[in-house]
Design an enzyme around this catalytic site. Structure first.
Site, PDB file in Angstrom:
ATOM      1  N   ARG A  56     -71.157  71.977 -75.798  1.00 46.85           N
ATOM      2  CA  ARG A  56     -71.951  72.117 -77.391  1.00 46.85           C
ATOM      3  C   ARG A  56     -71.586  72.096 -78.320  1.00 46.85           C
ATOM      4  O   ARG A  56     -72.561  71.768 -79.289  1.00 46.85           O
ATOM      5  CB  ARG A  56     -72.045  74.006 -76.912  1.00 46.85           C
ATOM      6  CG  ARG A  56     -73.154  74.061 -75.761  1.00 46.85           C
ATOM      7  CD  ARG A  56     -72.979  75.142 -75.243  1.00 46.85           C
ATOM      8  NE  ARG A  56     -72.049  75.501 -74.246  1.00 46.85           N
ATOM      9  CZ  ARG A  56     -72.596  75.701 -72.956  1.00 46.85           C
ATOM     10  NH1 ARG A  56     -73.813  75.653 -72.011  1.00 46.85           N
ATOM     11  NH2 ARG A  56     -71.309  75.280 -71.921  1.00 46.85           N
ATOM     12  N   THR A  57     -70.486  72.307 -78.513  1.00 45.29           N
ATOM     13  CA  THR A  57     -69.937  72.513 -80.716  1.00 45.29           C
ATOM     14  C   THR A  57     -69.408  71.019 -80.172  1.00 45.29           C
ATOM     15  O   THR A  57     -70.373  70.365 -81.639  1.00 45.29           O
ATOM     16  CB  THR A  57     -68.922  72.916 -79.866  1.00 45.29           C
ATOM     17  OG1 THR A  57     -68.818  74.476 -79.595  1.00 45.29           O
ATOM     18  CG2 THR A  57     -67.911  73.093 -81.253  1.00 45.29           C
ATOM     19  N   LYS A  83     -47.477  60.899 -76.536  1.00 49.77           N
ATOM     20  CA  LYS A  83     -46.104  60.366 -76.249  1.00 49.77           C
ATOM     21  C   LYS A  83     -45.262  61.878 -77.315  1.00 49.77           C
ATOM     22  O   LYS A  83     -44.194  61.116 -77.923  1.00 49.77           O
ATOM     23  CB  LYS A  83     -45.916  59.050 -77.525  1.00 49.77           C
ATOM     24  CG  LYS A  83     -46.867  58.109 -76.609  1.00 49.77           C
ATOM     25  CD  LYS A  83     -47.136  57.076 -77.748  1.00 49.77           C
ATOM     26  CE  LYS A  83     -48.157  56.082 -77.442  1.00 49.77           C
ATOM     27  NZ  LYS A  83     -47.883  55.039 -78.321  1.00 49.77           N
ATOM     28  N   ARG A 104     -61.001  71.110 -82.113  1.00 48.75           N
ATOM     29  CA  ARG A 104     -60.837  72.249 -81.056  1.00 48.75           C
ATOM     30  C   ARG A 104     -59.236  72.198 -80.614  1.00 48.75           C
ATOM     31  O   ARG A 104     -59.363  71.347 -79.832  1.00 48.75           O
ATOM     32  CB  ARG A 104     -61.852  72.426 -79.775  1.00 48.75           C
ATOM     33  CG  ARG A 104     -61.650  73.407 -79.132  1.00 48.75           C
ATOM     34  CD  ARG A 104     -62.478  72.979 -78.114  1.00 48.75           C
ATOM     35  NE  ARG A 104     -63.968  73.788 -78.736  1.00 48.75           N
ATOM     36  CZ  ARG A 104     -64.841  74.718 -78.081  1.00 48.75           C
ATOM     37  NH1 ARG A 104     -64.855  73.979 -76.801  1.00 48.75           N
ATOM     38  NH2 ARG A 104     -65.914  75.228 -78.349  1.00 48.75           N
ATOM     39  N   HIS A 132     -64.102  81.271 -83.707  1.00 53.49           N
ATOM     40  CA  HIS A 132     -65.307  79.918 -83.448  1.00 53.49           C
ATOM     41  C   HIS A 132     -66.000  80.210 -84.511  1.00 53.49           C
ATOM     42  O   HIS A 132     -67.682  80.484 -83.611  1.00 53.49           O
ATOM     43  CB  HIS A 132     -65.660  80.345 -81.852  1.00 53.49           C
ATOM     44  CG  HIS A 132     -66.606  78.460 -81.875  1.00 53.49           C
ATOM     45  ND1 HIS A 132     -67.377  77.931 -81.971  1.00 53.49           N
ATOM     46  CD2 HIS A 132     -66.951  78.815 -80.233  1.00 53.49           C
ATOM     47  CE1 HIS A 132     -67.258  77.168 -81.058  1.00 53.49           C
ATOM     48  NE2 HIS A 132     -66.749  77.541 -79.935  1.00 53.49           N
TER      49      HIS A 132
HETATM   50  N1  ASP Z   1     -68.038  77.768 -75.861  1.00 50.83           N
HETATM   51  C1  ASP Z   1     -67.587  79.051 -76.324  1.00 50.83           C
HETATM   52  C2  ASP Z   1     -66.175  78.738 -76.602  1.00 50.83           C
HETATM   53  O1  ASP Z   1     -65.843  77.429 -76.724  1.00 50.83           O
HETATM   54  C3  ASP Z   1     -67.529  80.037 -75.043  1.00 50.83           C
HETATM   55  C4  ASP Z   1     -66.651  79.887 -74.193  1.00 50.83           C
HETATM   56  O2  ASP Z   1     -66.407  79.212 -73.343  1.00 50.83           O
HETATM   57  O3  ASP Z   1     -66.532  81.271 -73.243  1.00 50.83           O
HETATM   58  O4  ASP Z   1     -65.263  79.610 -77.146  1.00 50.83           O
END
Ligand code: ASP
Length: 299
Positions: A56-57, A83, A104, A132
């Site tokens: 999703r992100t 590397k 991320r 987040h």
């Molecule tokens: N998608 C959300 C996160 O990246 C929630 C999860 O992974 O549980 O934190």
């Protein structure tokens, strides 16, 4: 230059939500065949550096950028971290190639290097089990869109409160808006809950006592990849029966056994709408990142 690393970097929630509503309206008009232009990302490039799984992100940021006529580049899986390159060197380097980036990682932002060395704004797309922020903004926008408000709400947060980063960011914003939190699951770390109005529920019986008063039931999965070992909860017919008919059931997704798909058609279960709202919210975030930033304004 504006970074969005923690929710505390974010102010003016009202202004932000109205910007997200505008983006949402534009997207609905387009879905209905109207030709509404929004090209504020034209000639800009967003980099997505997602070194942990993401659906999703990553996709909603990339879609948001595309819908504003911007471009996206992503780091390949076979990047130089294989590397032995440090995360901070990778981020600093990538920041030279793009106009903004979403990062991320499994490690905390403190390991991302010195923000002064970054050439572009950096958005936290999830740092380990810490925060987040853009998910929390998506969650709050969803609540606001559905309930018409985001303050003074009774919110039950259930599941992995210790390592679920979306919960940390959500509590850290909504605590400023008179939220009453009811927590059920493992322990919310002090860093996130200390100033919030929280009631810790010890048993499912306690949970049954509060469910009839709840505006938002927010579920999270156990973070198995961060050492979580057992499912902490499972939503049941019994819970749904006593939840108010105008409440919302939310989940940042992905779900595991805590949320059975048999509830998906219940009008209170809005987690897919919540993920869809990720696009207008991330469009608004990208706009916000560049606002006031004269360096990035193209004449
Ligand atoms: N998608 C959300 C996160 O990246 C929630 C999860 O992974 O549980 O934190």
């Amino acid at each position: 230059m504006r970074n969005l690393l923690k929710v505390r970097d974010f102010s003016a929630l009202d202004t932000f939500l109205s910007k997200a509503s505008d983006m949402d309206r534009i997207l609905s008009l387009r879905e209905n065949g109207h030709d509404v232009a929004i090209d504020s990302m034209k000639s800009r490039v967003l980099g997505t550096l997602h070194l942990e799984p993401s659906t999703r992100t990553q996709m909603s940021f990339e879609s948001a950028m595309a819908r504003m006529d911007g471009k996206v580049v992503r780091i390949a899986d076979n990047n130089s971290s294989l590397k032995g390159e440090s995360l901070s060197d990778t981020i600093q380097t990538m920041s030279q190639y793009v106009d903004a980036m979403v990062v991320r990682t499994t490690s905390y932002i403190e390991k991302w290097g010195d923000p002064k060395k970054w050439d572009c704004p950096v958005i936290n797309g999830g740092d380990g089990d810490a925060e987040h922020p853009t998910q929390a903004l998506t969650d709050i926008y969803t609540i606001y869109k559905r309930l018409g408000e985001y303050s003074g709400l009774n919110i039950a947060i259930i599941g992995d409160l210790e390592k679920g980063r979306t919960v940390h960011s959500l509590v850290n914003i909504l605590r400023y808006f008179d939220a009453q939190f009811f927590l059920y699951g493992n322990d919310l770390p002090d860093t996130y809950g200390r100033y919030a109005n929280t009631v810790v529920l010890e048993s499912e019986d306690d949970l049954f006592d509060v469910l009839p008063e709840i505006d938002v039931l927010y579920l999270t999965r156990t973070q198995f990849e961060r050492g979580g070992s057992a499912p902490l909860f499972q939503l049941s017919e019994g819970h749904m029966e006593i939840l108010p008919h105008d409440s919302l059931v939310m989940h940042p997704m992905p779900r595991t056994s805590e949320l059975n798909p048999k509830f998906d058609d219940d009008p209170r279960c809005i987690y897919f709408e919540q993920s869809k709202n990720g696009v207008p919210v991330r469009m608004a975030i990208l706009d916000w990142i560049f606002e006031d930033d004269k360096l990035y304004i193209i004449a």
